[in-house]
Scaffold this motif. Structure first.
Motif, PDB file in Angstrom:
ATOM      1  N   ILE A   1     -11.408 -31.869  67.702  1.00  0.00           N
ATOM      2  CA  ILE A   1     -11.152 -30.451  67.478  1.00  0.00           C
ATOM      3  C   ILE A   1     -12.412 -29.664  67.839  1.00  0.00           C
ATOM      4  CG2 ILE A   1     -10.425 -28.684  65.834  1.00  0.00           C
ATOM      5  CD1 ILE A   1      -8.319 -30.877  66.438  1.00  0.00           C
ATOM      6  N   ALA A   2     -12.200 -28.629  68.652  1.00  0.00           N
ATOM      7  CA  ALA A   2     -13.306 -27.793  69.144  1.00  0.00           C
ATOM      8  C   ALA A   2     -13.051 -26.351  68.715  1.00  0.00           C
ATOM      9  CB  ALA A   2     -13.399 -27.894  70.665  1.00  0.00           C
ATOM     10  N   PRO A   3     -13.482 -25.979  67.507  1.00  0.00           N
ATOM     11  CA  PRO A   3     -13.273 -24.594  67.064  1.00  0.00           C
ATOM     12  C   PRO A   3     -13.978 -23.603  67.985  1.00  0.00           C
ATOM     13  CG  PRO A   3     -13.845 -25.996  65.208  1.00  0.00           C
ATOM     14  CD  PRO A   3     -14.103 -26.793  66.448  1.00  0.00           C
ATOM     15  N   SER A   4     -13.267 -22.558  68.349  1.00  0.00           N
ATOM     16  CA  SER A   4     -13.838 -21.526  69.214  1.00  0.00           C
ATOM     17  C   SER A   4     -14.508 -20.458  68.364  1.00  0.00           C
ATOM     18  CB  SER A   4     -12.753 -20.888  70.070  1.00  0.00           C
ATOM     19  OG  SER A   4     -13.264 -19.723  70.712  1.00  0.00           O
ATOM     20  N   ILE A   5     -15.803 -20.281  68.571  1.00  0.00           N
ATOM     21  CA  ILE A   5     -16.522 -19.284  67.768  1.00  0.00           C
ATOM     22  C   ILE A   5     -16.175 -17.862  68.187  1.00  0.00           C
ATOM     23  CG2 ILE A   5     -18.392 -20.875  67.219  1.00  0.00           C
ATOM     24  CD1 ILE A   5     -20.123 -19.350  69.287  1.00  0.00           C
ATOM     25  N   LEU A   6     -15.327 -17.709  69.202  1.00  0.00           N
ATOM     26  CA  LEU A   6     -14.829 -16.379  69.553  1.00  0.00           C
ATOM     27  C   LEU A   6     -14.110 -15.743  68.369  1.00  0.00           C
ATOM     28  CD1 LEU A   6     -14.412 -14.305  71.906  1.00  0.00           C
ATOM     29  CD2 LEU A   6     -12.248 -15.490  72.379  1.00  0.00           C
ATOM     30  N   SER A   7     -13.546 -16.575  67.487  1.00  0.00           N
ATOM     31  CA  SER A   7     -12.807 -16.069  66.333  1.00  0.00           C
ATOM     32  C   SER A   7     -13.668 -15.973  65.075  1.00  0.00           C
ATOM     33  CB  SER A   7     -11.599 -16.975  66.047  1.00  0.00           C
ATOM     34  OG  SER A   7     -10.681 -16.930  67.112  1.00  0.00           O
ATOM     35  N   ALA A   8     -14.946 -16.313  65.199  1.00  0.00           N
ATOM     36  CA  ALA A   8     -15.845 -16.245  64.043  1.00  0.00           C
ATOM     37  C   ALA A   8     -16.390 -14.831  63.864  1.00  0.00           C
ATOM     38  CB  ALA A   8     -16.990 -17.234  64.229  1.00  0.00           C
ATOM     39  N   ASP A   9     -17.066 -14.627  62.751  1.00  0.00           N
ATOM     40  CA  ASP A   9     -17.750 -13.362  62.482  1.00  0.00           C
ATOM     41  C   ASP A   9     -19.014 -13.318  63.339  1.00  0.00           C
ATOM     42  OD1 ASP A   9     -19.113 -11.176  61.510  1.00  0.00           O
ATOM     43  OD2 ASP A   9     -19.141 -11.834  59.416  1.00  0.00           O
ATOM     44  N   PHE A  10     -19.043 -12.431  64.325  1.00  0.00           N
ATOM     45  CA  PHE A  10     -20.185 -12.379  65.246  1.00  0.00           C
ATOM     46  C   PHE A  10     -21.464 -11.912  64.551  1.00  0.00           C
ATOM     47  CE2 PHE A  10     -17.786 -13.903  68.513  1.00  0.00           C
ATOM     48  CZ  PHE A  10     -18.225 -13.636  69.792  1.00  0.00           C
ATOM     49  N   ALA A  11     -21.354 -11.334  63.377  1.00  0.00           N
ATOM     50  CA  ALA A  11     -22.552 -10.941  62.635  1.00  0.00           C
ATOM     51  C   ALA A  11     -23.184 -12.127  61.916  1.00  0.00           C
ATOM     52  CB  ALA A  11     -22.211  -9.842  61.628  1.00  0.00           C
ATOM     53  N   ALA A  12     -22.481 -13.261  61.906  1.00  0.00           N
ATOM     54  CA  ALA A  12     -22.999 -14.434  61.192  1.00  0.00           C
ATOM     55  C   ALA A  12     -22.633 -15.708  61.953  1.00  0.00           C
ATOM     56  CB  ALA A  12     -22.430 -14.468  59.783  1.00  0.00           C
TER      57      ALA A  12
END
Length: 220
Positions: free
Chosen positions: A9-20
């Motif tokens: 599984i490769a979570p995409s940080i595109l969906s993460a909070d870009f401030a953190a």
């Protein structure tokens, strides 16, 4: 790599909070992510702008997991060395983003990185025919690239065709799928032969306390 290989599984940080982002990378690492998927967009090749090599470099100390960097930029070649130096382990590019795609793959491998080839929904599978000896990962896009949260395009037949090409090559090549992946669509693409799943919304929904369960649900 076979269709029965362990699912990564490769979570995409595109969906993460870009401030953190650093905190998000640490959290998905701890939750069981196999790869950290980094979507790089330029507002030219795709209609969105995200991050560059300096952000990859800044995130690198936050995880020892594989950094799976997907370049949705054109031209890609001038930036390969920068992303390699920033800490990418896999660099995936699109054939449409390089006039000499064979050379681009050679360059990535010459930098000591794993080379990936991305197929947009309308990109034919036969683009693989003369580069199978150079690719370490094939990414089948099940959305048109550019934005997270899009609906899955059913392309199981295409995934199966790529899996057959990998089998015929006899090489250890990952088959990754990205776009609209959730527990339901994950089952479809795994059955078709995928062994690496990129997921953004499906992983990051519900907050950090849900990440481990979300990742486990995608494995089936």
């Amino acid at each position: 790599m076979t269709a029965t290989s362990p699912i990564r599984i490769a979570p995409s940080i595109l969906s993460a909070d870009f401030a953190a982002l650093g905190e998000a990378v640490r959290a998905i690492d701890a939750a069981g992510a196999d790869y950290i998927h980094v979507d790089v967009m330029d507002g030219h090749f795709v209609p969105n702008i995200t991050i560059g090599p300096n952000v990859v470099k800044a995130l690198r100390p936050h995880s020892k997991k594989i950094f799976d960097v997907h370049l949705m930029i054109a031209p890609a070649d001038p930036y390969l060395e920068s992303f390699a130096a920033a800490g990418a382990d896999i660099i995936t590019i699109h054939p449409e983003a390089s006039p000499h795609f064979h050379r681009s793959l050679q360059t990535i491998r010459g930098l000591g990185k794993r080379a990936g080839l991305a197929l947009n929904p309308a990109t034919p599978v036969d683009v693989l025919d003369h580069v199978m000896d150079l690719v370490d990962l094939i990414l089948v896009m099940t959305v048109n690239p550019g934005f997270g949260g899009q609906a899955y395009i059913p392309l199981a037949d295409k995934i199966r065709s790529v899996r057959q090409k990998i089998a015929t090559s006899g090489r250890d090549i990952d088959l990754e799928v990205d776009g609209g992946i959730n527990p339901e669509t994950a089952r479809e693409v795994i059955a078709a032969g995928a062994n690496v799943l990129v997921a953004g919304t499906a992983v990051f929904s519900g907050g950090a306390e849900k990440y481990a369960a979300n990742i486990a649900a995608l494995r089936g």
